[in-house]
Design an enzyme around this catalytic site. Structure first.
Site, short mmCIF file in Angstrom:
data_model
loop_
_atom_site.label_atom_id
_atom_site.label_comp_id
_atom_site.label_asym_id
_atom_site.label_seq_id
_atom_site.Cartn_x
_atom_site.Cartn_y
_atom_site.Cartn_z
CG LEU A 1 9.35 -17.42 -3.70
CD1 LEU A 1 9.20 -17.39 -2.18
CD2 LEU A 1 9.87 -16.06 -4.19
NE ARG B 1 -7.57 0.76 5.79
CZ ARG B 1 -7.42 2.07 5.96
NH1 ARG B 1 -7.52 2.61 7.17
NH2 ARG B 1 -7.16 2.86 4.94
CD GLU C 1 -13.20 -5.19 -0.63
OE1 GLU C 1 -12.00 -5.47 -0.71
OE2 GLU C 1 -14.08 -6.04 -0.36
CG ASP D 1 -2.03 0.99 1.12
OD1 ASP D 1 -2.41 1.34 -0.01
OD2 ASP D 1 -2.53 1.45 2.17
CG HIS E 1 -0.68 2.09 -9.29
ND1 HIS E 1 -0.85 1.73 -7.97
CD2 HIS E 1 -1.78 2.81 -9.62
CE1 HIS E 1 -1.99 2.22 -7.53
NE2 HIS E 1 -2.58 2.89 -8.51
CD GLU F 1 4.04 -12.96 15.65
OE1 GLU F 1 4.07 -11.80 16.10
OE2 GLU F 1 3.58 -13.93 16.29
CB SER G 1 -7.49 -3.57 3.34
OG SER G 1 -7.20 -2.34 3.96
CG ASN H 1 1.74 1.56 -5.25
OD1 ASN H 1 2.67 1.37 -4.47
ND2 ASN H 1 1.22 0.60 -5.99
N GLY H 2 -0.19 5.51 -4.38
CA GLY H 2 -0.81 6.79 -4.75
C GLY H 2 -0.19 7.94 -3.98
NE ARG H 3 -1.39 6.65 1.30
CZ ARG H 3 -1.29 5.74 2.25
NH1 ARG H 3 -0.95 6.10 3.48
NH2 ARG H 3 -1.54 4.47 2.00
CB SER I 1 -8.66 -5.38 -2.54
OG SER I 1 -9.37 -4.18 -2.74
C1 IPE Z 1 -5.27 -2.69 0.06
O1 IPE Z 1 -4.99 -1.36 -0.14
C2 IPE Z 1 -5.28 -3.43 -1.25
C3 IPE Z 1 -4.00 -3.57 -1.92
C4 IPE Z 1 -2.82 -3.19 -1.47
C5 IPE Z 1 -4.03 -4.23 -3.20
P1 IPE Z 1 -6.16 -0.27 -0.24
O2 IPE Z 1 -5.49 1.02 -0.46
O3 IPE Z 1 -7.16 -0.70 -1.24
O4 IPE Z 1 -6.79 -0.37 1.21
P2 IPE Z 1 -7.74 0.66 1.99
O5 IPE Z 1 -8.82 1.05 1.03
O6 IPE Z 1 -6.91 1.82 2.38
O7 IPE Z 1 -8.22 -0.09 3.18
C1 IPE Z 2 -1.74 0.22 -3.28
O1 IPE Z 2 -1.48 1.58 -3.31
C2 IPE Z 2 -1.97 -0.37 -4.65
C3 IPE Z 2 -3.35 -0.81 -4.91
C4 IPE Z 2 -4.33 -0.78 -4.07
C5 IPE Z 2 -3.61 -1.31 -6.23
P1 IPE Z 2 -2.66 2.64 -3.31
O2 IPE Z 2 -3.06 2.91 -4.72
O3 IPE Z 2 -3.76 2.19 -2.42
O4 IPE Z 2 -1.94 3.90 -2.71
P2 IPE Z 2 -2.52 4.91 -1.61
O5 IPE Z 2 -2.94 4.10 -0.43
O6 IPE Z 2 -3.67 5.62 -2.24
O7 IPE Z 2 -1.36 5.81 -1.31
MG MG Z 3 -4.13 2.43 -0.41
#
Ligand code: IPE
Ligand code: IPE
Ligand code: MG
Length: 255
Positions: free
Chosen positions: A136, A199, A72, A25, A42, A212, A201, A27-29, A70
């Protein structure tokens, strides 16, 4: 201690998790911090995937499971979803030969029916190519949800009972576990989440029962071999009791 060599010292004497899963998690930020669009994050995240796969191989981890998309995540803007699918396709085409060369068995877990025919075919081809590899096991969770996993396992058991293949009395934790996605792998030992949120998710709900948990603020594109070794070192320091007393757990370790 941020030096890779120092972190890997005495790898042999360390308690290495057999099965590690990662919620990749942030990537966007990461992209936003660089003044770029989310997609750049990404793309940069692919390099971190390469780094952890290499590290897992070196540490002789048996199974690595990565949460890529996910159930979602379909709710995201259509453009972002489409870029993620293209990226998935691109990485599959480009990287699988390298995985095969390193004796890695590759599989995708999740409800694949929602993916395009082309992507599904590419996944099947990649799985087939690496099916007999003995190193692996790399599992990519795509359109995966922990609740979906448990539900599809329950459905399979219900169908077997209905058809008379098994009886109601045969339903127990072992038979349900056998129908979940990662049943063929060692038990999940360590679940890592990058990006600072604490969390799960809807990731491996069933499988994480005694894993763990390791949360780090590092955003996924900044996660590298050093970060991965840090997580393994932290795992090595944990006392896993599985419901027993600390004394019992320590005695078992000595035996
Ligand atoms: C969880 O990250 C899913 C993946 C890393 C693929 P999200 O960014 O979708 O999770 P939430 O929405 O913050 O819980
Ligand atoms: C996780 O990074 C990658 C996927 C859920 C596909 P995010 O895209 O959720 O990045 P943030 O959480 O918005 O920074
Ligand atoms: Mg995220």
């Amino acid at each position: 201690m941020d030096n890779l060599e120092a972190l890997v010292t005495q790898r042999e004497s360390k308690n290495i998790p057999e099965h590690i899963a990662i919620i990749m998690d942030g990537n966007g930020r990461w992209a936003q911090l660089q003044g770029k669009g989310r997609v750049a994050g990404h793309k940069a995240g692919v390099e971190s995937v390469r780094a952890v796969v290499a590290s897992a191989r070196k540490s002789k981890v048996k199974a690595l499971t990565l949460f890529a998309f996910s159930s979602e995540n379909w709710q995201r803007p259509a453009k972002e979803v489409s870029v993620l699918m293209d990226l998935f396709m691109y990485v599959l085409t480009k990287e699988v030969k390298r995985l095969h060369k390193h004796n890695i068995r590759f599989q995708v877990v999740g409800d694949l029916s929602r993916f395009s025919d082309k992507l599904q075919k590419n996944i099947a081809k990649s799985e087939l190519l690496t099916a007999k590899n003995t190193g692996l096991v790399l599992s990519i969770a795509a359109n995966y949800g922990g609740r979906w996993d448990i539900t599809q396992a329950a459905k399979k058991l219900a169908s077997d009972v209905k058809q008379g293949i098994m009886s109601l009395a045969d339903i127990n934790e072992t038979t349900l576990n056998e129908q979940t996605c990662l049943a063929n792998l060692p038990t999940l030992d360590l679940l890592i989440r990058t990006g600072g949120d604490c969390r799960i998710s809807n990731f491996l709900l069933w499988q994480a029962a005694y894993a763990e948990l390791y949360f780090t603020d590092t955003l996924w594109p900044d996660f590298n071999e050093i970060q991965f070794e840090k997580a393994i070192n932290c795992f090595d320091q944990r006392e896993r009791r599985f419901g027993k007393t600390g004394e019992q757990a320590r005695n078992e370790q000595v035996e």
